[in-house]
Structures are given as structure tokens and as C-alpha cells.
Design a protein around this motif. Sequence first.
Motif, PDB file in Angstrom:
ATOM      1  N   GLY A   1      -5.247  13.131  -0.771  1.00 58.16           N
ATOM      2  CA  GLY A   1      -6.250  12.576  -1.672  1.00 58.16           C
ATOM      3  C   GLY A   1      -6.494  11.102  -1.436  1.00 58.16           C
ATOM      4  N   ILE A   2      -7.291  10.537  -2.323  1.00 58.05           N
ATOM      5  CA  ILE A   2      -7.628   9.119  -2.228  1.00 58.05           C
ATOM      6  C   ILE A   2      -6.472   8.270  -2.745  1.00 58.05           C
ATOM      7  N   ALA A   3      -6.528   6.998  -2.421  1.00 60.41           N
ATOM      8  CA  ALA A   3      -5.473   6.069  -2.839  1.00 60.41           C
ATOM      9  C   ALA A   3      -5.382   6.012  -4.361  1.00 60.41           C
ATOM     10  N   THR A   4      -4.164   5.806  -4.850  1.00 64.90           N
ATOM     11  CA  THR A   4      -3.930   5.727  -6.288  1.00 64.90           C
ATOM     12  C   THR A   4      -2.777   4.771  -6.580  1.00 64.90           C
ATOM     13  N   THR A   5      -2.771   4.251  -7.806  1.00 65.87           N
ATOM     14  CA  THR A   5      -1.631   3.453  -8.268  1.00 65.87           C
ATOM     15  C   THR A   5      -0.801   4.238  -9.284  1.00 65.87           C
ATOM     16  N   LEU A   6      -1.165   5.489  -9.512  1.00 67.05           N
ATOM     17  CA  LEU A   6      -0.426   6.321 -10.457  1.00 67.05           C
ATOM     18  C   LEU A   6       0.989   6.560  -9.935  1.00 67.05           C
ATOM     19  N   PRO A   7       1.950   6.727 -10.833  1.00 64.96           N
ATOM     20  CA  PRO A   7       3.353   6.836 -10.412  1.00 64.96           C
ATOM     21  C   PRO A   7       3.652   8.056  -9.540  1.00 64.96           C
ATOM     22  N   TRP A   8       2.845   9.092  -9.599  1.00 65.37           N
ATOM     23  CA  TRP A   8       3.111  10.274  -8.781  1.00 65.37           C
ATOM     24  C   TRP A   8       2.356  10.250  -7.446  1.00 65.37           C
ATOM     25  N   GLY A   9       1.733   9.125  -7.134  1.00 62.09           N
ATOM     26  CA  GLY A   9       1.100   8.983  -5.827  1.00 62.09           C
ATOM     27  C   GLY A   9       2.140   9.121  -4.731  1.00 62.09           C
ATOM     28  N   VAL A  10       1.738   9.667  -3.605  1.00 61.67           N
ATOM     29  CA  VAL A  10       2.663   9.944  -2.502  1.00 61.67           C
ATOM     30  C   VAL A  10       2.247   9.135  -1.271  1.00 61.67           C
ATOM     31  N   ASP A  11       3.219   8.477  -0.671  1.00 60.92           N
ATOM     32  CA  ASP A  11       3.000   7.785   0.602  1.00 60.92           C
ATOM     33  C   ASP A  11       3.307   8.787   1.705  1.00 60.92           C
ATOM     34  N   PHE A  12       2.266   9.243   2.379  1.00 53.57           N
ATOM     35  CA  PHE A  12       2.434  10.241   3.432  1.00 53.57           C
ATOM     36  C   PHE A  12       2.816   9.619   4.771  1.00 53.57           C
ATOM     37  N   GLY A  13       3.123   8.336   4.757  1.00 54.27           N
ATOM     38  CA  GLY A  13       3.596   7.701   5.973  1.00 54.27           C
ATOM     39  C   GLY A  13       2.777   6.529   6.461  1.00 54.27           C
ATOM     40  N   ASP A  14       1.658   6.244   5.793  1.00 59.20           N
ATOM     41  CA  ASP A  14       0.821   5.126   6.228  1.00 59.20           C
ATOM     42  C   ASP A  14       0.892   3.934   5.281  1.00 59.20           C
ATOM     43  N   GLY A  15       1.835   3.978   4.318  1.00 60.25           N
ATOM     44  CA  GLY A  15       2.006   2.870   3.385  1.00 60.25           C
ATOM     45  C   GLY A  15       1.051   2.885   2.210  1.00 60.25           C
ATOM     46  N   ILE A  16       0.206   3.913   2.107  1.00 58.37           N
ATOM     47  CA  ILE A  16      -0.764   4.022   1.013  1.00 58.37           C
ATOM     48  C   ILE A  16      -0.364   5.177   0.112  1.00 58.37           C
ATOM     49  N   ARG A  17      -0.196   4.886  -1.183  1.00 57.21           N
ATOM     50  CA  ARG A  17       0.113   5.952  -2.142  1.00 57.21           C
ATOM     51  C   ARG A  17      -1.182   6.704  -2.444  1.00 57.21           C
ATOM     52  N   ARG A  18      -1.137   8.012  -2.291  1.00 56.51           N
ATOM     53  CA  ARG A  18      -2.335   8.851  -2.456  1.00 56.51           C
ATOM     54  C   ARG A  18      -2.087   9.969  -3.463  1.00 56.51           C
ATOM     55  N   HIS A  19      -3.200  10.458  -4.023  1.00 60.73           N
ATOM     56  CA  HIS A  19      -3.111  11.637  -4.883  1.00 60.73           C
ATOM     57  C   HIS A  19      -2.636  12.818  -4.031  1.00 60.73           C
ATOM     58  N   PRO A  20      -1.628  13.546  -4.514  1.00 58.97           N
ATOM     59  CA  PRO A  20      -1.166  14.729  -3.777  1.00 58.97           C
ATOM     60  C   PRO A  20      -2.064  15.930  -4.110  1.00 58.97           C
ATOM     61  N   THR A  21      -3.255  15.943  -3.537  1.00 59.04           N
ATOM     62  CA  THR A  21      -4.237  16.971  -3.880  1.00 59.04           C
ATOM     63  C   THR A  21      -3.721  18.381  -3.611  1.00 59.04           C
ATOM     64  N   GLN A  22      -2.835  18.503  -2.633  1.00 54.31           N
ATOM     65  CA  GLN A  22      -2.280  19.823  -2.331  1.00 54.31           C
ATOM     66  C   GLN A  22      -1.471  20.334  -3.526  1.00 54.31           C
ATOM     67  N   LEU A  23      -0.707  19.431  -4.165  1.00 57.82           N
ATOM     68  CA  LEU A  23       0.087  19.820  -5.339  1.00 57.82           C
ATOM     69  C   LEU A  23      -0.815  20.100  -6.529  1.00 57.82           C
ATOM     70  N   TYR A  24      -1.892  19.329  -6.659  1.00 56.52           N
ATOM     71  CA  TYR A  24      -2.853  19.595  -7.730  1.00 56.52           C
ATOM     72  C   TYR A  24      -3.430  20.996  -7.579  1.00 56.52           C
ATOM     73  N   GLU A  25      -3.743  21.370  -6.339  1.00 58.73           N
ATOM     74  CA  GLU A  25      -4.309  22.693  -6.109  1.00 58.73           C
ATOM     75  C   GLU A  25      -3.292  23.784  -6.436  1.00 58.73           C
ATOM     76  N   ILE A  26      -2.042  23.565  -6.087  1.00 60.72           N
ATOM     77  CA  ILE A  26      -0.998  24.546  -6.406  1.00 60.72           C
ATOM     78  C   ILE A  26      -0.886  24.720  -7.919  1.00 60.72           C
ATOM     79  N   ILE A  27      -0.908  23.627  -8.651  1.00 62.16           N
ATOM     80  CA  ILE A  27      -0.840  23.692 -10.117  1.00 62.16           C
ATOM     81  C   ILE A  27      -2.042  24.451 -10.660  1.00 62.16           C
ATOM     82  N   PHE A  28      -3.237  24.134 -10.139  1.00 58.18           N
ATOM     83  CA  PHE A  28      -4.442  24.842 -10.560  1.00 58.18           C
ATOM     84  C   PHE A  28      -4.305  26.341 -10.291  1.00 58.18           C
TER      85      PHE A  28
END
Length: 184
Positions: free
Chosen positions: A144-171
Motif C-alpha cells: 500500500g501507500i506510505a503511512t504513519t499509522l503504527p501498523w505500517g510495515v517497512d517492506f525493506g525500503d525504509g518506508i512504512r506502508r499500509h499492509p494492503t495484503q493483510l487488509y484484504e485477508i481481513i476483508f
Amino acid sequence: MNFPVYFYLGSLRIHPHVLFESIAYTVALRLVLRNARKDIISPPQRTSIIVGGMLGAIVGAKVLVLLQHINLLEQNTQLFLLLLLQGKTVVGAILGAVIGVEITKKIIGITRSTGDVFVYPLIIGTAIGRIGCFLTGLSDRTYGIATTLPWGVDFGDGIRRHPTQLYEIIFLIILLIFIHFRSR
């Protein structure tokens, strides 16, 4: 956590996308076959519909990812060919499966709805596959896009992003529960 998160079977290193995609297909197919035993459509017709859907899913997954990145054909032919071999998208697979099923039904002369056998397997298979997308990280290109929310995930590029894959699993879990209780 470092992405991709590889799994090991002895000395064999397994990529998370390959592992979870394989599990997803296996579980979904097993559920479809179990559901098909209770179906009113004859086994040969159901088999044809399953094969039509699977072929449609394979083609759709590739076609949509290639259309998404058609600009790479002019820029970098090797990268485009790599996408042709490795790229796939679940949306393309779903669209392709629906088209494959409908074409197959038209060919074999089935006019009634046949989707009930596939509902739960599709939801469960997609959720399992998205685990692999999450564990793959940036190279999966589904973050997902960059976020400052506490559950944002750094996938390795130093940017915390929305874990859209997890959002989809929850949905998908919520959808599964809703469909289950709605159908009772």
C-alpha cells in the motif's frame, strides 16, 4: 522482519509467494472437489467447468499483469519477458476464471448457476495466497501507500506502508463469515 521471508525445507529455500500460492491452489482445489460431490451438475460437466475456470485463471493472471506493465515492452524487453514468466495478478485470475467458466458452460450447454461450488474455495484460496504476497514484500508490488499509522510495515525500503495484503485477508475473513451466516 526482512522481506521476502523465505521458508526452508532442509537445505531447500522456498520463496513465500511460491509456497503460499501452491498451498492456496491445493486447498482451493480440494474444497472445490469436496463441494462438487454434493452438486447437481454431472461430474463430467463439473470437471469441464473446473478445467475451463483453471485455464481462464492462468491466462487471465498473465494477461492482466502484462496489460498493467505494457509500457515495459518499449522500455525493457527483458523485464517485460520476466513479467510474462513470473508475473500474475489475482484480479486477472478471477476475471479469467469467470470468463473461462462462462465460455465452458456455453460450449457444454449449461444455463444454470454453477458458482456455489467455488465461493468458499475462492475466498479461502485468495486469503492464503495473499499471505505469500505479504511475505514477499516489495517485489510482489502489492503493498500500500506510505503511512504513519503504527501498523505500517517497512517492506525493506525504509518506508512504512499500509499492509494492503493483510487488509484484504481481513476483508475476506469477514466476507466468508457473512456469506456463511447469510446462507443458513
